[in-house]
Design a protein around this motif. Structure first.
Motif, short mmCIF file in Angstrom:
data_model
loop_
_atom_site.label_atom_id
_atom_site.label_comp_id
_atom_site.label_asym_id
_atom_site.label_seq_id
_atom_site.Cartn_x
_atom_site.Cartn_y
_atom_site.Cartn_z
N THR A 102 0.85 -1.19 0.00
CA THR A 102 0.00 0.00 0.00
C THR A 102 0.88 1.24 0.00
O THR A 102 1.75 1.39 0.87
CB THR A 102 -0.90 0.03 1.24
N VAL A 103 0.69 2.11 -0.98
CA VAL A 103 1.48 3.35 -1.05
C VAL A 103 1.05 4.28 0.08
O VAL A 103 -0.14 4.53 0.29
CB VAL A 103 1.29 4.05 -2.41
N LEU A 104 2.03 4.79 0.81
CA LEU A 104 1.76 5.71 1.91
C LEU A 104 1.62 7.13 1.38
O LEU A 104 2.43 7.58 0.57
CB LEU A 104 2.89 5.64 2.94
N THR A 105 0.59 7.83 1.82
CA THR A 105 0.34 9.21 1.36
C THR A 105 0.52 10.23 2.46
O THR A 105 0.26 11.42 2.26
CB THR A 105 -1.08 9.31 0.80
N SER A 106 0.98 9.79 3.62
CA SER A 106 1.25 10.72 4.73
C SER A 106 2.18 10.03 5.72
O SER A 106 2.45 8.83 5.61
CB SER A 106 -0.06 11.14 5.43
N THR A 108 5.80 9.68 8.22
CA THR A 108 7.26 9.74 8.11
C THR A 108 7.76 9.17 6.80
O THR A 108 8.71 9.70 6.21
CB THR A 108 7.91 8.98 9.28
N TYR A 109 7.14 8.11 6.31
CA TYR A 109 7.63 7.45 5.11
C TYR A 109 6.66 7.65 3.94
O TYR A 109 6.49 6.76 3.09
CB TYR A 109 7.86 5.96 5.39
N ASP A 110 6.06 8.83 3.90
CA ASP A 110 5.18 9.22 2.81
C ASP A 110 5.87 8.99 1.47
O ASP A 110 6.98 9.45 1.25
CB ASP A 110 4.82 10.70 2.99
N GLY A 111 5.20 8.26 0.57
CA GLY A 111 5.79 7.93 -0.73
C GLY A 111 6.35 6.53 -0.79
O GLY A 111 6.65 6.03 -1.87
N GLY A 112 6.50 5.90 0.38
CA GLY A 112 6.96 4.52 0.43
C GLY A 112 5.81 3.54 0.29
O GLY A 112 4.67 3.93 0.01
N VAL A 113 6.10 2.26 0.49
CA VAL A 113 5.10 1.21 0.32
C VAL A 113 5.06 0.36 1.58
O VAL A 113 6.10 -0.19 2.00
CB VAL A 113 5.42 0.32 -0.90
N ARG A 114 3.89 0.23 2.17
CA ARG A 114 3.76 -0.58 3.39
C ARG A 114 3.39 -2.01 3.01
O ARG A 114 2.48 -2.26 2.22
CB ARG A 114 2.69 0.00 4.31
N VAL A 115 4.12 -2.97 3.61
CA VAL A 115 3.85 -4.39 3.39
C VAL A 115 3.65 -5.07 4.73
O VAL A 115 4.15 -4.61 5.77
CB VAL A 115 5.00 -5.08 2.61
N SER A 116 2.92 -6.18 4.70
CA SER A 116 2.67 -6.94 5.92
C SER A 116 3.67 -8.08 6.04
O SER A 116 4.60 -8.20 5.24
CB SER A 116 1.24 -7.47 5.91
N GLY A 117 3.46 -8.94 7.05
CA GLY A 117 4.41 -10.02 7.31
C GLY A 117 4.63 -10.94 6.12
O GLY A 117 3.70 -11.27 5.38
N GLY A 118 5.87 -11.35 5.93
CA GLY A 118 6.22 -12.23 4.82
C GLY A 118 7.66 -12.02 4.40
O GLY A 118 8.38 -11.19 4.98
N THR A 119 8.09 -12.77 3.40
CA THR A 119 9.44 -12.62 2.86
C THR A 119 9.33 -12.05 1.45
O THR A 119 8.57 -12.56 0.62
CB THR A 119 10.17 -13.97 2.82
#
Length: 208
Positions: A102-106, A108-119
């Motif tokens: 999920t692309v972050l829109t706000s 500290t890491y705005d513009g990054g991508v959030r991922v859940s548990g996994g490899t």
């Protein structure tokens, strides 16, 4: 009937006959004896069965790897962008059919991508520039998991403000179950300079 003159002596003939009389039922390394046709067939059948088993195992391994690959996602910042200071490159989703990021829109890491548990197999590519005539001033392309740098590449004196160096960073990241990680690309300014980027691509392959 034609006539032939044998050049073999009695010892040669005796040795040859002995190898026929002592024919083996199983091929063996270093043996000079003949092998019976049944022995050859049994040996070939055994080897073919073993090969079939190894092929089946390989096919099973490939199927398991394919089944373990949950999804592939691609996030990009293709436009030519200037950076007067340290910034996180603003990514947007290009393709993510399995919704692994999920692309972050706000935040500290705005513009990054959030991922859940996994490899995850992470690949970051792009073109970057910095050129102010001073080797002490440069930028760092930092591939990060939240605030932790995983890999980094220095961009310094590329030969022109619009002359770019290609960057390719590849890493594997394991995110514990129940946790998340904000994967981001930071373009970090070191001392007083300016930089640019274009055609930046972040590819995520979720393996497990």
């Amino acid at each position: 009937m034609s006539s032939y003159t044998l050049t073999n002596n009695a010892s040669d003939i005796d040795s040859a006959l002995s190898r026929v009389v002592a024919a083996e039922t199983v091929p063996s390394t270093g043996s000079q004896n003949m092998v019976t046709s049944g022995g050859v067939k049994n040996y070939v059948d055994t080897e073919v069965t073993g090969l079939d088993s190894r092929v089946t195992t390989a096919e099973s391994d490939i199927s398991a790897l394919q089944a373990a690959t949950i999804g592939v996602a691609r996030f990009t910042r293709l436009t030519d962008t200037a950076y007067p200071s340290t910034s996180i490159i603003q990514l947007s989703e290009d393709s993510d059919p399995q919704n692994i990021g999920t692309v972050l829109t706000s935040g500290t890491y705005d513009g990054g991508v959030r991922v859940s548990g996994g490899t995850y197999l992470i690949t970051c590519t792009g073109e970057f520039s910095e050129d102010d005539g001073d080797n002490n001033d440069y930028f760092l392309v930092n591939l990060r998991s939240s605030g932790t740098t995983i890999l980094s590449d220095r961009i310094n004196e590329t030969g022109g403000y619009y002359t770019y160096d290609f960057v390719n960073l590849v890493s594997v990241l394991t995110v514990p179950a129940g946790s998340t990680s904000d994967i981001n690309i930071q373009y970090q300014r070191v001392s007083n300079t300016q930089g640019r980027s274009k055609n930046v691509v972040l590819t995520l392959v979720k393996l497990v």
